[in-house]
Design an enzyme around this catalytic site. Sequence first.
Site, mmCIF file in Angstrom:
data_model
loop_
_atom_site.group_PDB
_atom_site.id
_atom_site.type_symbol
_atom_site.label_atom_id
_atom_site.label_comp_id
_atom_site.label_asym_id
_atom_site.label_seq_id
_atom_site.Cartn_x
_atom_site.Cartn_y
_atom_site.Cartn_z
ATOM 1 N N GLY A 47 0.814 -1.132 0.061
ATOM 2 C CA GLY A 47 -0.289 0.213 0.042
ATOM 3 C C GLY A 47 1.109 1.094 0.047
ATOM 4 O O GLY A 47 0.241 2.133 1.171
ATOM 5 N N ALA A 48 1.215 0.994 -0.862
ATOM 6 C CA ALA A 48 3.088 2.196 -0.681
ATOM 7 C C ALA A 48 2.710 3.523 -2.223
ATOM 8 O O ALA A 48 3.759 3.809 -2.048
ATOM 9 C CB ALA A 48 4.616 1.736 -1.338
ATOM 10 N N PHE A 73 -2.515 -0.219 -6.076
ATOM 11 C CA PHE A 73 -3.334 -1.423 -6.483
ATOM 12 C C PHE A 73 -3.232 0.556 -8.015
ATOM 13 O O PHE A 73 -4.447 0.808 -7.142
ATOM 14 C CB PHE A 73 -3.912 -1.832 -5.948
ATOM 15 C CG PHE A 73 -4.879 -2.173 -6.931
ATOM 16 C CD1 PHE A 73 -4.093 -2.856 -8.116
ATOM 17 C CD2 PHE A 73 -5.997 -3.394 -6.290
ATOM 18 C CE1 PHE A 73 -4.930 -3.979 -9.149
ATOM 19 C CE2 PHE A 73 -7.112 -4.103 -7.282
ATOM 20 C CZ PHE A 73 -6.011 -4.721 -8.643
ATOM 21 N N LEU A 138 -2.443 -1.471 3.384
ATOM 22 C CA LEU A 138 -3.592 -1.548 2.815
ATOM 23 C C LEU A 138 -4.905 -0.560 3.198
ATOM 24 O O LEU A 138 -5.833 -0.806 4.425
ATOM 25 C CB LEU A 138 -3.767 -2.838 2.407
ATOM 26 C CG LEU A 138 -3.543 -4.024 1.309
ATOM 27 C CD1 LEU A 138 -3.670 -4.917 1.170
ATOM 28 C CD2 LEU A 138 -2.993 -2.369 0.442
ATOM 29 N N ALA A 139 -5.411 -0.180 2.214
ATOM 30 C CA ALA A 139 -6.987 0.665 2.603
ATOM 31 C C ALA A 139 -7.931 -0.185 1.216
ATOM 32 O O ALA A 139 -7.360 0.649 0.100
ATOM 33 C CB ALA A 139 -6.947 2.170 3.070
ATOM 34 N N TYR A 233 -16.951 4.575 13.593
ATOM 35 C CA TYR A 233 -15.694 4.193 13.441
ATOM 36 C C TYR A 233 -15.086 3.175 14.453
ATOM 37 O O TYR A 233 -15.197 2.615 14.445
ATOM 38 C CB TYR A 233 -14.499 5.835 13.014
ATOM 39 C CG TYR A 233 -13.292 5.175 12.536
ATOM 40 C CD1 TYR A 233 -12.935 5.367 11.461
ATOM 41 C CD2 TYR A 233 -12.070 4.004 13.685
ATOM 42 C CE1 TYR A 233 -11.976 4.616 10.130
ATOM 43 C CE2 TYR A 233 -10.965 3.451 12.249
ATOM 44 C CZ TYR A 233 -11.117 4.115 11.122
ATOM 45 O OH TYR A 233 -9.932 3.158 10.507
ATOM 46 N N LEU A 271 -6.360 12.097 8.703
ATOM 47 C CA LEU A 271 -5.819 13.044 7.326
ATOM 48 C C LEU A 271 -6.571 13.154 6.338
ATOM 49 O O LEU A 271 -7.316 11.680 6.040
ATOM 50 C CB LEU A 271 -4.443 12.641 7.637
ATOM 51 C CG LEU A 271 -3.741 13.244 8.861
ATOM 52 C CD1 LEU A 271 -2.177 12.498 8.192
ATOM 53 C CD2 LEU A 271 -3.523 14.944 8.487
ATOM 54 N N THR A 273 -7.184 11.243 2.837
ATOM 55 C CA THR A 273 -6.610 10.824 1.980
ATOM 56 C C THR A 273 -7.816 10.012 1.509
ATOM 57 O O THR A 273 -9.241 10.104 1.585
ATOM 58 C CB THR A 273 -5.841 9.541 3.199
ATOM 59 O OG1 THR A 273 -7.006 8.901 3.615
ATOM 60 C CG2 THR A 273 -4.786 9.439 4.207
HETATM 61 P P1 NAI Z 1 -5.163 5.661 0.364
HETATM 62 O O1 NAI Z 1 -6.441 5.098 0.489
HETATM 63 O O2 NAI Z 1 -4.262 6.562 0.257
HETATM 64 O O3 NAI Z 1 -3.925 4.372 0.176
HETATM 65 C C1 NAI Z 1 -3.967 3.324 0.098
HETATM 66 C C2 NAI Z 1 -2.926 2.071 -0.206
HETATM 67 O O4 NAI Z 1 -3.465 1.081 -0.587
HETATM 68 C C3 NAI Z 1 -2.389 2.824 -2.531
HETATM 69 O O5 NAI Z 1 -0.851 2.347 -1.683
HETATM 70 C C4 NAI Z 1 -3.076 1.829 -3.180
HETATM 71 O O6 NAI Z 1 -3.058 1.635 -4.050
HETATM 72 C C5 NAI Z 1 -3.233 0.445 -1.814
HETATM 73 N N1 NAI Z 1 -4.277 -0.012 -2.010
HETATM 74 C C6 NAI Z 1 -5.085 -1.002 -2.147
HETATM 75 N N2 NAI Z 1 -6.317 -1.996 -2.778
HETATM 76 C C7 NAI Z 1 -4.914 -2.183 -2.281
HETATM 77 C C8 NAI Z 1 -4.859 -4.068 -2.981
HETATM 78 N N3 NAI Z 1 -5.793 -4.704 -3.175
HETATM 79 N N4 NAI Z 1 -4.080 -4.560 -3.692
HETATM 80 C C9 NAI Z 1 -2.288 -3.729 -3.905
HETATM 81 N N5 NAI Z 1 -2.678 -2.169 -2.679
HETATM 82 C C10 NAI Z 1 -3.860 -1.447 -3.112
HETATM 83 O O7 NAI Z 1 -5.470 4.756 2.660
HETATM 84 P P2 NAI Z 1 -4.338 5.312 4.171
HETATM 85 O O8 NAI Z 1 -5.385 7.046 4.310
HETATM 86 O O9 NAI Z 1 -2.962 5.835 3.492
HETATM 87 O O10 NAI Z 1 -5.038 4.438 4.746
HETATM 88 C C11 NAI Z 1 -3.396 3.273 5.316
HETATM 89 C C12 NAI Z 1 -3.675 2.837 6.211
HETATM 90 O O11 NAI Z 1 -3.782 3.638 7.323
HETATM 91 C C13 NAI Z 1 -5.550 1.801 6.821
HETATM 92 O O12 NAI Z 1 -5.125 0.823 6.760
HETATM 93 C C14 NAI Z 1 -5.963 2.995 6.757
HETATM 94 O O13 NAI Z 1 -6.865 2.610 7.336
HETATM 95 C C15 NAI Z 1 -5.344 3.798 7.984
HETATM 96 N N6 NAI Z 1 -5.133 5.016 8.517
HETATM 97 C C16 NAI Z 1 -5.372 5.630 8.047
HETATM 98 C C17 NAI Z 1 -5.587 7.249 8.861
HETATM 99 C C18 NAI Z 1 -6.583 8.356 8.038
HETATM 100 O O14 NAI Z 1 -6.757 9.264 8.703
HETATM 101 N N7 NAI Z 1 -6.286 8.020 6.551
HETATM 102 C C19 NAI Z 1 -6.302 7.268 10.132
HETATM 103 C C20 NAI Z 1 -5.096 5.492 10.596
HETATM 104 C C21 NAI Z 1 -5.277 4.347 10.140
#
Ligand code: NAI
Length: 387
Positions: A47-48, A73, A138-139, A233, A271, A273
């Site tokens: 999830g990079a 992805f 991953l999200a 949540y 944040l 995203t």
């Molecule tokens: P994001 O949507 O910015 O990033 C998601 C990443 O996962 C992307 O790199 C995407 O390409 C990848 N991805 C999605 N489905 C995929 C698949 N099937 N195969 C390969 N890659 C895949 O999300 P964000 O917000 O950075 O979230 C990342 C983690 O951080 C999640 O677990 C989220 O719950 C957690 N988080 C997020 C917060 C927020 O406020 N944004 C707060 C605290 C935790």
Amino acid sequence: MIVEPKVKGFICTTAHPEGCRESVRRQIEYVKSKGSIEGAKNVLVIGASTGYGLASRITMAFGAGAATLGVMFERESNGKKTATPGLYNTRAFEKYAEEEGLYAKTINGDAFSRDIKNQVIETIKADMGKVDLVVYSLAAPRRTMEDGTVYQSVLKTTGEPFTNKNWNLGTNTLCEATIEPATKEETEATVKVMGGEDWMDWIRALKSADAISEGAVTIAYSYIGPVITYPIYYNGTIGMAKKHLLESSKKINEEYKDSGIKAYVSVNKALVTQASSAIPVVPLYFSILYRVMKDMGIHEGCIEQMDRLFKDKLYTDNVELDREGQIRMDDWEMCADVQEKVKEIWDSVNDDTFKNVADIDGYWEDFYHMFGFKYDNVDYTADVDIM
Ligand code: NAI
């Protein structure tokens, strides 16, 4: 092609390659300005390409000098439609890494699949030997199993319907939103997608292929948030998945204690995203939180959070954990001063005060930046190659 933002509700369907590059450049600059990190040297980030995963990758590459392998992805451009921002972010990241002699490869495909796990393992074996840090960020909206079964994650409550104030991002007005409870199957499906099962599968696959070092660290990201958003949540379907993630970290620690592999869950700050803007009620909380934390001078974005995580919380002699065993990167968000102020604003906010007491501009700025728009030093009138 001239690329302009096309916003529909909480999503933008275009992305600007130059703006995405600028976003990555600024994050790299931030990490470099904060000094070096003593940490892992071979890092896998699942999830990079955006949000917390991208920020983790940038921090470890440009802060710790690590070789990084990313999994994402993302959609390529077909020449007419732009690629997704994660694709442009990643190409820019790889270029900057190459310029500094840092190894950076990325595999674009479904991280849940066996095929992508195999490709990653082959790449690690060929290029890196073993990894000593695995970031699981991953999200995803859905997960396809090897037998073709598809699980869809939902953002619902797990008890009663929940009604609260909501900021309609489409009309930029305040309204009320009611979120319905999930069925048992929907909750289970959300846990399948966003829980820790696939994280464990990754660690097992890496370990059985001898592609992860003794004493390696693996970290996944979670969120808790304030009582106001508990029904949607923390106690909602996504919260159930996050509880499963935490349980999975304990299982990984138990299963691999002889190899010294340590699994952590870091509770990060709320944040903007792509993943988080899709959650109802939460954007209003974000915009009020941004206002309060900016006024107090303690606001952070993904890169500030990840730099602080790796430098101050993870790669230290003594990793500080809460009672549940989690790292708390939401420490500033959840401190009493911030939460009391947020609650006061939340209770009184209405259509007339909304634009003054919430950081609407800051929210939208972060939103557009995610897609590479509204950077003051990018010329959006210039032709750009979207391929
Ligand atoms: P994001 O949507 O910015 O990033 C998601 C990443 O996962 C992307 O790199 C995407 O390409 C990848 N991805 C999605 N489905 C995929 C698949 N099937 N195969 C390969 N890659 C895949 O999300 P964000 O917000 O950075 O979230 C990342 C983690 O951080 C999640 O677990 C989220 O719950 C957690 N988080 C997020 C917060 C927020 O406020 N944004 C707060 C605290 C935790």
